[in-house]
Design a protein around this motif. Structure first.
Motif, PDB file in Angstrom:
ATOM      1  N   VAL A  25       8.226  -2.007 -15.857  1.00  0.00           N
ATOM      2  CA  VAL A  25       7.697  -0.508 -15.521  1.00  0.00           C
ATOM      3  C   VAL A  25       8.804   0.395 -15.377  1.00  0.00           C
ATOM      4  N   GLU A  26       9.080   1.254 -16.313  1.00  0.00           N
ATOM      5  CA  GLU A  26      10.174   2.351 -16.006  1.00  0.00           C
ATOM      6  C   GLU A  26       9.522   3.721 -15.982  1.00  0.00           C
ATOM      7  N   ALA A  27      10.387   4.551 -15.399  1.00  0.00           N
ATOM      8  CA  ALA A  27       9.969   6.056 -15.563  1.00  0.00           C
ATOM      9  C   ALA A  27      11.497   6.821 -16.231  1.00  0.00           C
ATOM     10  N   PHE A  28      11.279   7.744 -17.155  1.00  0.00           N
ATOM     11  CA  PHE A  28      12.416   8.202 -17.837  1.00  0.00           C
ATOM     12  C   PHE A  28      12.064   9.718 -17.453  1.00  0.00           C
ATOM     13  N   GLY A  29      12.889  10.466 -16.874  1.00  0.00           N
ATOM     14  CA  GLY A  29      12.666  11.770 -16.603  1.00  0.00           C
ATOM     15  C   GLY A  29      13.515  12.642 -17.321  1.00  0.00           C
ATOM     16  N   ASN A  30      13.417  14.217 -17.166  1.00  0.00           N
ATOM     17  CA  ASN A  30      14.281  15.263 -17.670  1.00  0.00           C
ATOM     18  C   ASN A  30      14.498  14.887 -19.042  1.00  0.00           C
TER      19      ASN A  30
END
Length: 584
Positions: free
Chosen positions: A555-560
Protein backbone atom coordinates in the motif's frame (compact mmCIF):
# COMPACT_ATOMS: atom_id res chain seq x y z
CA UNK A 1 -26.81 3.88 -2.07
CA UNK A 2 -28.27 3.69 1.44
CA UNK A 3 -31.00 1.14 2.05
CA UNK A 4 -32.53 1.49 5.50
CA UNK A 5 -33.34 -2.16 6.14
CA UNK A 6 -30.89 -4.76 4.92
CA UNK A 7 -30.43 -8.33 6.20
CA UNK A 8 -27.00 -8.90 7.67
CA UNK A 9 -26.59 -12.18 5.80
CA UNK A 10 -28.35 -13.17 2.57
CA UNK A 11 -29.51 -16.75 2.41
CA UNK A 12 -32.60 -16.85 0.23
CA UNK A 13 -33.21 -14.80 -2.90
CA UNK A 14 -36.90 -14.36 -2.07
CA UNK A 15 -36.01 -12.98 1.33
CA UNK A 16 -33.81 -10.42 -0.39
CA UNK A 17 -36.64 -9.34 -2.63
CA UNK A 18 -39.14 -9.04 0.21
CA UNK A 19 -36.71 -6.91 2.18
CA UNK A 20 -36.19 -4.62 -0.80
CA UNK A 21 -39.90 -4.11 -1.26
CA UNK A 22 -40.21 -3.14 2.40
CA UNK A 23 -37.25 -0.75 2.30
CA UNK A 24 -37.69 2.96 1.83
CA UNK A 25 -36.67 4.23 -1.59
CA UNK A 26 -36.17 7.85 -2.64
CA UNK A 27 -38.98 9.82 -4.21
CA UNK A 28 -38.81 10.04 -8.02
CA UNK A 29 -37.17 13.01 -9.71
CA UNK A 30 -39.24 16.07 -10.41
CA UNK A 31 -39.23 17.45 -13.96
CA UNK A 32 -36.95 20.29 -12.85
CA UNK A 33 -34.49 17.86 -11.28
CA UNK A 34 -34.44 15.75 -14.42
CA UNK A 35 -33.79 18.76 -16.62
CA UNK A 36 -30.90 19.89 -14.39
CA UNK A 37 -29.23 16.50 -14.88
CA UNK A 38 -29.22 16.65 -18.68
CA UNK A 39 -26.64 18.46 -20.74
CA UNK A 40 -27.75 20.22 -23.90
CA UNK A 41 -24.66 19.40 -25.98
CA UNK A 42 -24.17 15.95 -27.56
CA UNK A 43 -22.25 13.60 -25.29
CA UNK A 44 -20.95 11.14 -27.89
CA UNK A 45 -20.08 11.53 -31.57
CA UNK A 46 -19.59 8.46 -33.78
CA UNK A 47 -16.28 8.74 -35.71
CA UNK A 48 -15.19 5.20 -36.70
CA UNK A 49 -15.12 5.63 -40.49
CA UNK A 50 -13.84 9.19 -40.16
CA UNK A 51 -10.68 7.99 -38.38
CA UNK A 52 -10.06 4.90 -40.50
CA UNK A 53 -11.74 2.17 -38.45
CA UNK A 54 -13.22 0.42 -41.46
CA UNK A 55 -14.52 -2.93 -40.29
CA UNK A 56 -17.79 -4.82 -40.65
CA UNK A 57 -18.55 -7.93 -38.65
CA UNK A 58 -20.09 -10.86 -40.54
CA UNK A 59 -21.75 -13.66 -38.64
CA UNK A 60 -21.85 -16.14 -41.54
CA UNK A 61 -25.62 -16.47 -41.44
CA UNK A 62 -27.23 -18.09 -44.49
CA UNK A 63 -30.66 -19.01 -43.19
CA UNK A 64 -29.67 -21.97 -40.99
CA UNK A 65 -29.84 -19.90 -37.78
CA UNK A 66 -26.85 -21.66 -36.28
CA UNK A 67 -26.68 -20.69 -32.61
CA UNK A 68 -23.22 -18.98 -32.60
CA UNK A 69 -24.26 -16.54 -35.33
CA UNK A 70 -26.19 -14.27 -32.98
CA UNK A 71 -23.58 -14.03 -30.20
CA UNK A 72 -20.44 -12.43 -31.66
CA UNK A 73 -18.39 -10.42 -31.55
CA UNK A 74 -16.27 -8.17 -29.37
CA UNK A 75 -13.15 -6.02 -29.51
CA UNK A 76 -10.33 -4.52 -27.47
CA UNK A 77 -8.79 -1.16 -26.64
CA UNK A 78 -5.13 -1.63 -25.69
CA UNK A 79 -1.72 -0.12 -26.39
CA UNK A 80 -0.12 -2.98 -28.32
CA UNK A 81 2.98 -1.02 -29.41
CA UNK A 82 3.62 0.85 -26.17
CA UNK A 83 3.59 4.31 -27.72
CA UNK A 84 1.09 5.84 -25.31
CA UNK A 85 -2.17 5.66 -27.25
CA UNK A 86 -4.90 3.02 -27.51
CA UNK A 87 -5.02 0.71 -30.50
CA UNK A 88 -8.05 -1.33 -31.57
CA UNK A 89 -8.44 -5.09 -32.07
CA UNK A 90 -11.66 -6.31 -33.70
CA UNK A 91 -12.92 -9.89 -33.70
CA UNK A 92 -14.40 -11.39 -36.85
CA UNK A 93 -16.65 -14.48 -37.22
CA UNK A 94 -17.83 -15.18 -40.80
CA UNK A 95 -17.78 -18.98 -41.37
CA UNK A 96 -19.63 -21.10 -38.82
CA UNK A 97 -17.54 -24.12 -37.77
CA UNK A 98 -18.91 -27.28 -39.35
CA UNK A 99 -21.19 -25.50 -41.81
CA UNK A 100 -21.42 -27.27 -45.16
CA UNK A 101 -20.66 -24.18 -47.21
CA UNK A 102 -18.45 -21.17 -46.70
CA UNK A 103 -20.61 -18.07 -46.74
CA UNK A 104 -17.77 -15.61 -47.31
CA UNK A 105 -14.04 -15.75 -47.79
CA UNK A 106 -12.40 -15.49 -44.36
CA UNK A 107 -10.54 -12.27 -43.60
CA UNK A 108 -9.96 -12.89 -39.89
CA UNK A 109 -9.62 -10.49 -36.99
CA UNK A 110 -8.09 -7.04 -37.55
CA UNK A 111 -5.63 -4.89 -35.59
CA UNK A 112 -5.68 -1.12 -36.12
CA UNK A 113 -2.76 1.01 -34.95
CA UNK A 114 -3.60 4.40 -33.47
CA UNK A 115 -1.62 7.19 -35.12
CA UNK A 116 -2.36 9.79 -32.45
CA UNK A 117 1.09 9.83 -30.85
CA UNK A 118 3.22 10.03 -34.01
CA UNK A 119 0.91 12.41 -35.90
CA UNK A 120 -0.91 14.40 -33.22
CA UNK A 121 -4.28 13.50 -34.75
CA UNK A 122 -6.55 10.54 -34.09
CA UNK A 123 -6.44 8.06 -36.96
CA UNK A 124 -5.95 4.34 -37.55
CA UNK A 125 -4.09 2.07 -39.96
CA UNK A 126 -4.61 -1.67 -40.40
CA UNK A 127 -1.44 -3.49 -39.25
CA UNK A 128 -2.90 -6.98 -38.92
CA UNK A 129 -0.53 -8.75 -41.28
CA UNK A 130 2.55 -6.93 -39.96
CA UNK A 131 1.63 -7.76 -36.36
CA UNK A 132 0.54 -11.34 -37.13
CA UNK A 133 -2.82 -11.43 -35.36
CA UNK A 134 -5.32 -12.15 -38.15
CA UNK A 135 -6.83 -15.23 -36.52
CA UNK A 136 -9.37 -16.74 -38.97
CA UNK A 137 -11.34 -18.70 -36.35
CA UNK A 138 -15.01 -18.10 -35.61
CA UNK A 139 -14.43 -15.25 -33.20
CA UNK A 140 -16.50 -14.29 -30.18
CA UNK A 141 -14.27 -12.09 -28.04
CA UNK A 142 -10.86 -11.13 -26.69
CA UNK A 143 -9.01 -10.67 -23.40
CA UNK A 144 -5.83 -8.63 -22.85
CA UNK A 145 -3.02 -8.70 -20.31
CA UNK A 146 0.78 -8.76 -20.04
CA UNK A 147 1.04 -12.37 -18.89
CA UNK A 148 4.85 -12.59 -19.29
CA UNK A 149 5.61 -9.23 -17.61
CA UNK A 150 7.71 -7.96 -20.53
CA UNK A 151 5.87 -4.61 -20.91
CA UNK A 152 3.96 -5.75 -24.01
CA UNK A 153 0.23 -6.42 -23.78
CA UNK A 154 -0.66 -9.91 -24.98
CA UNK A 155 -3.90 -11.11 -26.62
CA UNK A 156 -6.15 -14.06 -25.88
CA UNK A 157 -8.64 -14.56 -28.73
CA UNK A 158 -11.87 -16.33 -27.79
CA UNK A 159 -13.54 -18.52 -30.40
CA UNK A 160 -16.13 -21.16 -31.07
CA UNK A 161 -13.53 -23.90 -31.10
CA UNK A 162 -9.84 -23.35 -30.46
CA UNK A 163 -8.86 -20.18 -28.63
CA UNK A 164 -5.58 -18.46 -29.46
CA UNK A 165 -2.95 -16.94 -27.13
CA UNK A 166 -0.80 -14.38 -28.93
CA UNK A 167 2.43 -13.37 -27.18
CA UNK A 168 3.40 -9.78 -27.93
CA UNK A 169 7.09 -9.14 -28.54
CA UNK A 170 7.58 -5.47 -29.25
CA UNK A 171 4.46 -5.14 -31.41
CA UNK A 172 4.86 -8.43 -33.29
CA UNK A 173 2.78 -11.36 -32.08
CA UNK A 174 3.45 -15.10 -31.97
CA UNK A 175 0.80 -17.81 -31.59
CA UNK A 176 1.96 -19.65 -28.45
CA UNK A 177 -1.29 -21.47 -27.67
CA UNK A 178 0.12 -24.99 -27.76
CA UNK A 179 3.44 -24.27 -26.07
CA UNK A 180 1.79 -22.16 -23.36
CA UNK A 181 -0.72 -24.84 -22.37
CA UNK A 182 -3.79 -22.63 -22.88
CA UNK A 183 -5.39 -24.63 -25.67
CA UNK A 184 -9.15 -25.24 -25.49
CA UNK A 185 -11.71 -26.84 -27.77
CA UNK A 186 -14.98 -25.52 -26.33
CA UNK A 187 -17.17 -22.60 -27.35
CA UNK A 188 -15.71 -19.88 -25.16
CA UNK A 189 -17.31 -16.50 -24.65
CA UNK A 190 -15.17 -14.44 -22.27
CA UNK A 191 -11.85 -14.22 -20.49
CA UNK A 192 -10.14 -12.44 -17.63
CA UNK A 193 -6.43 -11.99 -16.87
CA UNK A 194 -5.96 -11.71 -13.09
CA UNK A 195 -3.40 -12.74 -10.47
CA UNK A 196 -5.54 -15.07 -8.37
CA UNK A 197 -2.60 -16.68 -6.51
CA UNK A 198 -0.76 -13.40 -5.75
CA UNK A 199 2.55 -14.59 -7.21
CA UNK A 200 3.15 -11.54 -9.40
CA UNK A 201 1.96 -12.78 -12.79
CA UNK A 202 -1.39 -12.91 -14.54
CA UNK A 203 -3.42 -16.09 -14.60
CA UNK A 204 -6.25 -16.66 -17.07
CA UNK A 205 -9.92 -17.44 -16.40
CA UNK A 206 -11.86 -18.58 -19.51
CA UNK A 207 -15.66 -18.62 -19.57
CA UNK A 208 -17.22 -21.39 -21.66
CA UNK A 209 -20.78 -21.39 -23.00
CA UNK A 210 -22.52 -24.54 -24.27
CA UNK A 211 -21.73 -27.71 -26.19
CA UNK A 212 -22.93 -26.79 -29.68
CA UNK A 213 -22.00 -28.41 -32.99
CA UNK A 214 -23.69 -28.31 -36.38
CA UNK A 215 -24.46 -32.03 -36.13
CA UNK A 216 -26.54 -31.46 -32.98
CA UNK A 217 -28.03 -28.13 -34.04
CA UNK A 218 -31.68 -27.76 -33.07
CA UNK A 219 -34.35 -25.95 -35.10
CA UNK A 220 -36.11 -23.27 -33.02
CA UNK A 221 -38.94 -20.84 -33.79
CA UNK A 222 -39.82 -17.40 -32.50
CA UNK A 223 -43.20 -16.24 -31.20
CA UNK A 224 -44.36 -15.67 -34.78
CA UNK A 225 -43.72 -19.30 -35.64
CA UNK A 226 -40.71 -18.41 -37.80
CA UNK A 227 -37.29 -20.04 -37.66
CA UNK A 228 -35.06 -18.13 -35.26
CA UNK A 229 -32.15 -18.58 -32.89
CA UNK A 230 -32.37 -20.99 -29.99
CA UNK A 231 -31.77 -20.34 -26.30
CA UNK A 232 -28.89 -21.91 -24.32
CA UNK A 233 -31.34 -24.21 -22.56
CA UNK A 234 -31.40 -26.35 -25.71
CA UNK A 235 -27.76 -27.33 -25.20
CA UNK A 236 -25.54 -28.70 -22.43
CA UNK A 237 -23.54 -26.08 -20.51
CA UNK A 238 -19.75 -26.38 -20.28
CA UNK A 239 -17.62 -25.74 -17.19
CA UNK A 240 -15.15 -22.86 -17.20
CA UNK A 241 -11.35 -23.11 -17.22
CA UNK A 242 -8.72 -21.58 -14.96
CA UNK A 243 -5.12 -21.52 -16.18
CA UNK A 244 -2.44 -20.81 -13.58
CA UNK A 245 0.58 -18.90 -14.85
CA UNK A 246 3.80 -20.80 -14.10
CA UNK A 247 5.96 -17.70 -14.55
CA UNK A 248 8.00 -19.18 -17.40
CA UNK A 249 5.64 -18.49 -20.30
CA UNK A 250 3.55 -21.59 -19.66
CA UNK A 251 0.27 -22.23 -17.86
CA UNK A 252 -1.16 -25.17 -15.92
CA UNK A 253 -4.85 -26.00 -16.19
CA UNK A 254 -5.87 -25.76 -12.53
CA UNK A 255 -9.63 -25.90 -13.15
CA UNK A 256 -10.04 -29.17 -11.27
CA UNK A 257 -7.58 -28.51 -8.45
CA UNK A 258 -9.02 -25.03 -7.86
CA UNK A 259 -12.61 -26.30 -7.86
CA UNK A 260 -13.78 -24.32 -10.90
CA UNK A 261 -14.78 -27.47 -12.80
CA UNK A 262 -17.26 -28.48 -10.07
CA UNK A 263 -19.99 -26.30 -11.56
CA UNK A 264 -21.01 -25.82 -15.17
CA UNK A 265 -23.03 -22.97 -16.64
CA UNK A 266 -23.65 -21.30 -19.99
CA UNK A 267 -21.18 -18.50 -19.26
CA UNK A 268 -21.02 -15.30 -21.30
CA UNK A 269 -19.24 -12.79 -19.09
CA UNK A 270 -16.63 -12.70 -16.32
CA UNK A 271 -15.09 -10.07 -14.08
CA UNK A 272 -12.32 -10.41 -11.48
CA UNK A 273 -12.33 -8.40 -8.24
CA UNK A 274 -12.00 -8.80 -4.49
CA UNK A 275 -15.70 -8.91 -3.67
CA UNK A 276 -15.47 -9.76 0.04
CA UNK A 277 -12.49 -7.55 0.88
CA UNK A 278 -10.17 -10.30 2.11
CA UNK A 279 -7.29 -9.37 -0.21
CA UNK A 280 -7.78 -12.24 -2.66
CA UNK A 281 -9.05 -12.02 -6.25
CA UNK A 282 -12.46 -13.59 -6.85
CA UNK A 283 -14.29 -14.25 -10.13
CA UNK A 284 -17.93 -13.55 -10.97
CA UNK A 285 -19.41 -15.34 -13.98
CA UNK A 286 -22.56 -14.25 -15.82
CA UNK A 287 -24.46 -17.36 -16.95
CA UNK A 288 -27.14 -17.21 -19.63
CA UNK A 289 -30.53 -18.37 -18.29
CA UNK A 290 -28.87 -20.20 -15.40
CA UNK A 291 -27.66 -19.31 -11.91
CA UNK A 292 -24.65 -17.01 -11.94
CA UNK A 293 -21.44 -18.11 -10.21
CA UNK A 294 -19.46 -16.19 -7.60
CA UNK A 295 -16.13 -17.94 -7.14
CA UNK A 296 -14.69 -16.84 -3.78
CA UNK A 297 -10.94 -17.25 -3.48
CA UNK A 298 -10.03 -19.07 -0.27
CA UNK A 299 -6.39 -18.00 -0.47
CA UNK A 300 -4.98 -21.52 -0.70
CA UNK A 301 -5.36 -21.94 -4.47
CA UNK A 302 -8.97 -23.10 -4.34
CA UNK A 303 -12.35 -21.43 -4.84
CA UNK A 304 -15.80 -21.86 -3.31
CA UNK A 305 -18.89 -21.15 -5.41
CA UNK A 306 -20.92 -18.73 -3.28
CA UNK A 307 -23.43 -17.19 -5.68
CA UNK A 308 -26.60 -18.34 -3.94
CA UNK A 309 -25.53 -17.47 -0.41
CA UNK A 310 -24.14 -14.11 -1.52
CA UNK A 311 -27.38 -13.15 -3.27
CA UNK A 312 -26.03 -12.94 -6.84
CA UNK A 313 -27.04 -16.29 -8.34
CA UNK A 314 -30.61 -15.08 -8.97
CA UNK A 315 -32.32 -11.73 -9.02
CA UNK A 316 -34.33 -10.37 -6.11
CA UNK A 317 -37.41 -12.30 -7.23
CA UNK A 318 -35.50 -15.58 -7.08
CA UNK A 319 -35.44 -15.97 -10.86
CA UNK A 320 -32.60 -16.85 -13.19
CA UNK A 321 -31.86 -14.33 -15.90
CA UNK A 322 -30.19 -14.39 -19.31
CA UNK A 323 -27.00 -12.77 -18.10
CA UNK A 324 -24.75 -11.53 -20.90
CA UNK A 325 -22.54 -8.64 -19.82
CA UNK A 326 -21.17 -7.88 -16.36
CA UNK A 327 -19.30 -4.99 -14.78
CA UNK A 328 -17.98 -4.44 -11.25
CA UNK A 329 -17.26 -1.09 -9.63
CA UNK A 330 -17.89 1.07 -6.57
CA UNK A 331 -20.78 3.15 -7.90
CA UNK A 332 -21.93 4.26 -4.43
CA UNK A 333 -18.45 5.17 -3.13
CA UNK A 334 -18.63 2.94 -0.07
CA UNK A 335 -15.39 1.11 -0.77
CA UNK A 336 -16.62 -2.20 -2.18
CA UNK A 337 -17.30 -3.69 -5.61
CA UNK A 338 -20.92 -3.63 -6.78
CA UNK A 339 -22.17 -5.62 -9.78
CA UNK A 340 -24.30 -4.70 -12.78
CA UNK A 341 -25.66 -7.31 -15.20
CA UNK A 342 -27.28 -7.03 -18.62
CA UNK A 343 -30.15 -9.32 -19.61
CA UNK A 344 -32.88 -10.14 -22.12
CA UNK A 345 -35.80 -7.85 -22.82
CA UNK A 346 -38.68 -8.29 -20.36
CA UNK A 347 -36.21 -9.31 -17.61
CA UNK A 348 -34.58 -5.91 -16.94
CA UNK A 349 -30.92 -5.45 -16.18
CA UNK A 350 -29.87 -6.05 -12.58
CA UNK A 351 -27.87 -4.08 -10.01
CA UNK A 352 -26.39 -6.02 -7.09
CA UNK A 353 -25.28 -3.78 -4.20
CA UNK A 354 -22.40 -5.10 -2.08
CA UNK A 355 -22.73 -4.70 1.70
CA UNK A 356 -18.95 -4.70 2.10
CA UNK A 357 -18.59 -8.35 3.07
CA UNK A 358 -19.33 -9.97 -0.28
CA UNK A 359 -23.07 -10.28 0.31
CA UNK A 360 -25.37 -8.45 -2.09
CA UNK A 361 -28.87 -7.01 -2.35
CA UNK A 362 -30.78 -6.60 -5.62
CA UNK A 363 -30.97 -2.81 -5.78
CA UNK A 364 -32.25 -2.51 -9.35
CA UNK A 365 -35.57 -0.80 -8.66
CA UNK A 366 -34.41 1.67 -5.99
CA UNK A 367 -31.67 2.73 -8.44
CA UNK A 368 -34.20 3.35 -11.26
CA UNK A 369 -32.46 0.80 -13.51
CA UNK A 370 -35.30 -1.67 -13.96
CA UNK A 371 -38.08 -0.26 -16.11
CA UNK A 372 -35.76 1.57 -18.50
CA UNK A 373 -34.14 -1.69 -19.62
CA UNK A 374 -37.25 -3.87 -19.98
CA UNK A 375 -37.55 -3.31 -23.75
CA UNK A 376 -33.91 -4.09 -24.48
CA UNK A 377 -31.52 -7.02 -24.62
CA UNK A 378 -28.22 -5.84 -23.15
CA UNK A 379 -24.71 -7.12 -23.80
CA UNK A 380 -21.56 -5.00 -23.28
CA UNK A 381 -21.61 -2.63 -20.31
CA UNK A 382 -19.33 -0.87 -17.84
CA UNK A 383 -19.27 1.49 -14.91
CA UNK A 384 -17.45 4.59 -16.16
CA UNK A 385 -17.53 8.29 -15.37
CA UNK A 386 -18.51 9.71 -18.76
CA UNK A 387 -18.83 13.33 -17.57
CA UNK A 388 -15.93 13.37 -15.06
CA UNK A 389 -18.12 14.48 -12.19
CA UNK A 390 -16.63 11.81 -9.92
CA UNK A 391 -19.59 9.41 -10.13
CA UNK A 392 -19.68 6.13 -12.03
CA UNK A 393 -22.28 6.06 -14.80
CA UNK A 394 -23.42 3.15 -17.01
CA UNK A 395 -23.34 2.43 -20.73
CA UNK A 396 -25.24 -0.54 -22.15
CA UNK A 397 -24.86 -1.96 -25.67
CA UNK A 398 -28.16 -3.45 -26.83
CA UNK A 399 -29.24 -5.86 -29.57
CA UNK A 400 -31.89 -8.55 -29.62
CA UNK A 401 -31.28 -12.29 -29.99
CA UNK A 402 -34.79 -12.95 -31.32
CA UNK A 403 -36.14 -11.14 -34.36
CA UNK A 404 -38.24 -8.10 -33.44
CA UNK A 405 -41.74 -7.81 -34.87
CA UNK A 406 -41.40 -4.06 -35.37
CA UNK A 407 -38.17 -4.54 -37.38
CA UNK A 408 -39.17 -7.46 -39.64
CA UNK A 409 -40.80 -5.26 -42.27
CA UNK A 410 -37.99 -2.71 -42.41
CA UNK A 411 -34.77 -4.67 -41.89
CA UNK A 412 -32.99 -7.66 -43.39
CA UNK A 413 -31.56 -8.40 -39.95
CA UNK A 414 -34.43 -7.46 -37.58
CA UNK A 415 -32.56 -7.57 -34.26
CA UNK A 416 -31.56 -3.90 -34.02
CA UNK A 417 -31.98 -1.81 -30.87
CA UNK A 418 -30.57 1.48 -29.62
CA UNK A 419 -27.91 1.64 -26.91
CA UNK A 420 -28.36 3.33 -23.54
CA UNK A 421 -26.53 5.73 -21.23
CA UNK A 422 -27.44 6.10 -17.55
CA UNK A 423 -26.19 9.04 -15.49
CA UNK A 424 -25.41 8.56 -11.81
CA UNK A 425 -27.29 11.31 -9.99
CA UNK A 426 -25.26 10.90 -6.80
CA UNK A 427 -28.08 9.78 -4.54
CA UNK A 428 -28.03 6.08 -5.41
CA UNK A 429 -30.19 6.49 -8.48
CA UNK A 430 -29.62 6.65 -12.23
CA UNK A 431 -31.24 8.73 -14.93
CA UNK A 432 -31.38 7.48 -18.51
CA UNK A 433 -30.09 10.25 -20.79
CA UNK A 434 -29.75 8.30 -24.05
CA UNK A 435 -32.02 10.65 -25.95
CA UNK A 436 -29.93 13.62 -24.88
CA UNK A 437 -26.54 12.09 -25.68
CA UNK A 438 -26.17 12.82 -29.38
CA UNK A 439 -27.30 11.17 -32.59
CA UNK A 440 -24.82 8.32 -32.11
CA UNK A 441 -27.04 7.01 -29.34
CA UNK A 442 -30.13 7.01 -31.54
CA UNK A 443 -28.89 4.48 -34.12
CA UNK A 444 -30.51 1.03 -34.04
CA UNK A 445 -28.01 -1.78 -34.56
CA UNK A 446 -27.29 -5.23 -33.15
CA UNK A 447 -24.67 -4.18 -30.62
CA UNK A 448 -22.65 -6.71 -28.67
CA UNK A 449 -19.22 -5.77 -27.35
CA UNK A 450 -18.33 -2.51 -25.64
CA UNK A 451 -14.77 -1.52 -24.71
CA UNK A 452 -13.90 1.62 -22.76
CA UNK A 453 -10.84 3.88 -22.77
CA UNK A 454 -9.48 7.35 -23.53
CA UNK A 455 -8.88 6.84 -27.25
CA UNK A 456 -7.77 10.44 -27.94
CA UNK A 457 -5.91 11.08 -24.66
CA UNK A 458 -8.04 14.10 -23.80
CA UNK A 459 -8.99 12.99 -20.29
CA UNK A 460 -12.37 11.35 -20.74
CA UNK A 461 -13.58 7.83 -21.55
CA UNK A 462 -14.61 6.96 -25.10
CA UNK A 463 -16.51 3.81 -26.11
CA UNK A 464 -15.78 1.23 -28.81
CA UNK A 465 -18.99 -0.60 -29.79
CA UNK A 466 -18.99 -3.75 -31.89
CA UNK A 467 -22.05 -4.85 -33.81
CA UNK A 468 -23.16 -8.30 -34.86
CA UNK A 469 -23.36 -8.42 -38.65
CA UNK A 470 -22.63 -4.71 -38.85
CA UNK A 471 -19.95 -2.00 -38.71
CA UNK A 472 -17.83 -1.09 -35.72
CA UNK A 473 -18.64 2.20 -33.98
CA UNK A 474 -16.27 4.50 -32.10
CA UNK A 475 -18.11 6.89 -29.80
CA UNK A 476 -15.92 9.88 -29.02
CA UNK A 477 -16.78 11.48 -25.69
CA UNK A 478 -17.28 15.22 -26.09
CA UNK A 479 -18.36 16.01 -22.54
CA UNK A 480 -15.95 14.66 -19.94
CA UNK A 481 -12.96 16.80 -20.91
CA UNK A 482 -14.87 19.90 -19.83
CA UNK A 483 -14.17 18.90 -16.21
CA UNK A 484 -10.96 18.11 -14.35
CA UNK A 485 -9.48 14.63 -14.34
CA UNK A 486 -6.50 12.53 -13.32
CA UNK A 487 -5.32 9.47 -15.25
CA UNK A 488 -2.94 6.81 -13.93
CA UNK A 489 -0.85 4.18 -15.67
CA UNK A 490 0.30 1.70 -13.03
CA UNK A 491 3.41 -0.47 -13.36
CA UNK A 492 3.90 -3.33 -10.95
CA UNK A 493 7.19 -4.76 -9.74
CA UNK A 494 6.16 -7.39 -7.18
CA UNK A 495 2.67 -7.19 -8.70
CA UNK A 496 1.88 -8.07 -12.33
CA UNK A 497 3.54 -5.47 -14.54
CA UNK A 498 0.28 -3.95 -15.82
CA UNK A 499 -1.18 -4.08 -12.28
CA UNK A 500 -4.48 -5.81 -13.03
CA UNK A 501 -6.45 -5.80 -9.79
CA UNK A 502 -4.77 -2.77 -8.21
CA UNK A 503 -7.19 -0.54 -6.30
CA UNK A 504 -6.72 3.22 -6.29
CA UNK A 505 -8.35 5.80 -4.01
CA UNK A 506 -8.59 9.58 -4.17
CA UNK A 507 -10.28 11.88 -1.67
CA UNK A 508 -13.72 13.06 -2.80
CA UNK A 509 -14.71 16.72 -2.78
CA UNK A 510 -17.29 16.09 -0.03
CA UNK A 511 -15.02 13.86 2.02
CA UNK A 512 -14.76 10.10 1.76
CA UNK A 513 -12.92 8.21 -0.97
CA UNK A 514 -13.45 7.45 -4.62
CA UNK A 515 -12.19 3.97 -5.51
CA UNK A 516 -11.27 2.67 -8.94
CA UNK A 517 -9.70 -0.63 -10.06
CA UNK A 518 -7.13 -1.33 -12.77
CA UNK A 519 -8.57 -4.01 -15.04
CA UNK A 520 -9.36 -4.80 -18.65
CA UNK A 521 -12.05 -7.47 -18.17
CA UNK A 522 -15.83 -7.29 -17.77
CA UNK A 523 -18.39 -5.98 -20.27
CA UNK A 524 -19.10 -8.61 -22.97
CA UNK A 525 -16.50 -10.36 -25.17
CA UNK A 526 -14.32 -7.25 -24.95
CA UNK A 527 -11.25 -5.80 -23.27
CA UNK A 528 -10.91 -2.22 -22.05
CA UNK A 529 -8.03 0.13 -21.27
CA UNK A 530 -6.28 -0.92 -18.06
CA UNK A 531 -5.39 2.68 -17.15
CA UNK A 532 -7.33 4.25 -14.27
CA UNK A 533 -9.12 7.57 -14.79
CA UNK A 534 -10.67 9.73 -12.06
CA UNK A 535 -13.18 12.44 -12.87
CA UNK A 536 -12.59 15.38 -10.50
CA UNK A 537 -15.50 17.68 -11.25
CA UNK A 538 -15.51 21.44 -11.89
CA UNK A 539 -13.49 22.70 -8.95
CA UNK A 540 -10.61 20.83 -7.36
CA UNK A 541 -7.12 21.52 -5.98
CA UNK A 542 -4.33 21.68 -8.55
CA UNK A 543 -2.49 18.81 -6.84
CA UNK A 544 -3.84 15.45 -5.72
CA UNK A 545 -2.75 12.62 -3.43
CA UNK A 546 -3.77 9.09 -4.23
CA UNK A 547 -3.41 5.73 -2.54
CA UNK A 548 -2.59 2.53 -4.45
CA UNK A 549 -3.28 -0.92 -3.04
CA UNK A 550 -1.18 -3.15 -5.27
CA UNK A 551 -2.08 -6.81 -5.94
CA UNK A 552 1.11 -7.78 -4.06
CA UNK A 553 -0.39 -6.34 -0.88
CA UNK A 554 1.81 -3.23 -0.84
CA UNK A 555 0.00 0.00 0.00
CA UNK A 556 1.56 3.28 -1.13
CA UNK A 557 0.72 6.96 -1.31
CA UNK A 558 1.65 9.17 -4.24
CA UNK A 559 1.33 12.89 -3.60
CA UNK A 560 1.61 16.23 -5.41
CA UNK A 561 0.16 14.83 -8.62
CA UNK A 562 -0.86 17.55 -11.05
CA UNK A 563 -4.44 17.19 -12.25
CA UNK A 564 -5.60 17.14 -15.89
CA UNK A 565 -2.76 14.88 -16.97
CA UNK A 566 -1.56 11.27 -17.08
CA UNK A 567 0.85 10.00 -14.42
CA UNK A 568 2.91 6.82 -14.65
CA UNK A 569 3.33 5.27 -11.20
CA UNK A 570 5.83 2.52 -10.38
CA UNK A 571 5.25 0.11 -7.51
CA UNK A 572 7.81 0.85 -4.82
CA UNK A 573 8.30 4.48 -5.83
CA UNK A 574 5.55 5.83 -3.59
CA UNK A 575 5.45 6.36 0.16
CA UNK A 576 4.74 3.03 1.90
CA UNK A 577 1.88 3.21 4.36
CA UNK A 578 0.65 0.58 6.79
CA UNK A 579 -2.88 1.97 6.92
CA UNK A 580 -5.17 3.80 4.52
CA UNK A 581 -3.53 7.23 4.40
CA UNK A 582 -6.53 9.03 2.96
CA UNK A 583 -8.85 7.86 5.73
CA UNK A 584 -6.68 9.10 8.61
Amino acid sequence: MKIKCTPSRLTLAMLVYSMLVACESPAPDTAAQRDSNITAAPVFVEIAAQVGLNFTHKNGGAGHFYFPEINGAGGALFDYDGDGDLDVYLVQSENVPGAEESIVLPTGNRLFRNLLVPTGELGFEDVTEIAGVGDPGYGIGVATGDYDNDADVDLYVINVGKNILYRNDGGVFTNVTESSGTQTAAWSAGGSFADYDSDGDLDLFVVNYVDWRTEIDIACNNNAGQRDYCSPGNYTPVSDRLFRNNGDGTFTDSSTDAGISTAAGPGLGVVAADFNGDGHTDFYVANDQAANHLWINTGDGTFTENGLRAGVAYNGRGAVEASMGVTAGDFDSDGDEDLFMTHLSSESNTLYVNDGTGNFVDGTEPANLGAASMRFTGFGSAWFDYDNDGLLDLFVANGSVMSLAERRAVSEFPYEQTNQLFRNTGDGRFLEISLHSGSAMQVSEVSRGAAFGDIDNDGDIDVLVTNNNGPVRLLRNDSGDKRHWLQLELTGTDSPRDAHGARVAIAGKNGGLKWRRAHSDGSYASASDVRVLFGLGDTTPALATIEVRWPSGHVEAFGNLEIDRLHRLLEGAGKPISEALLTE
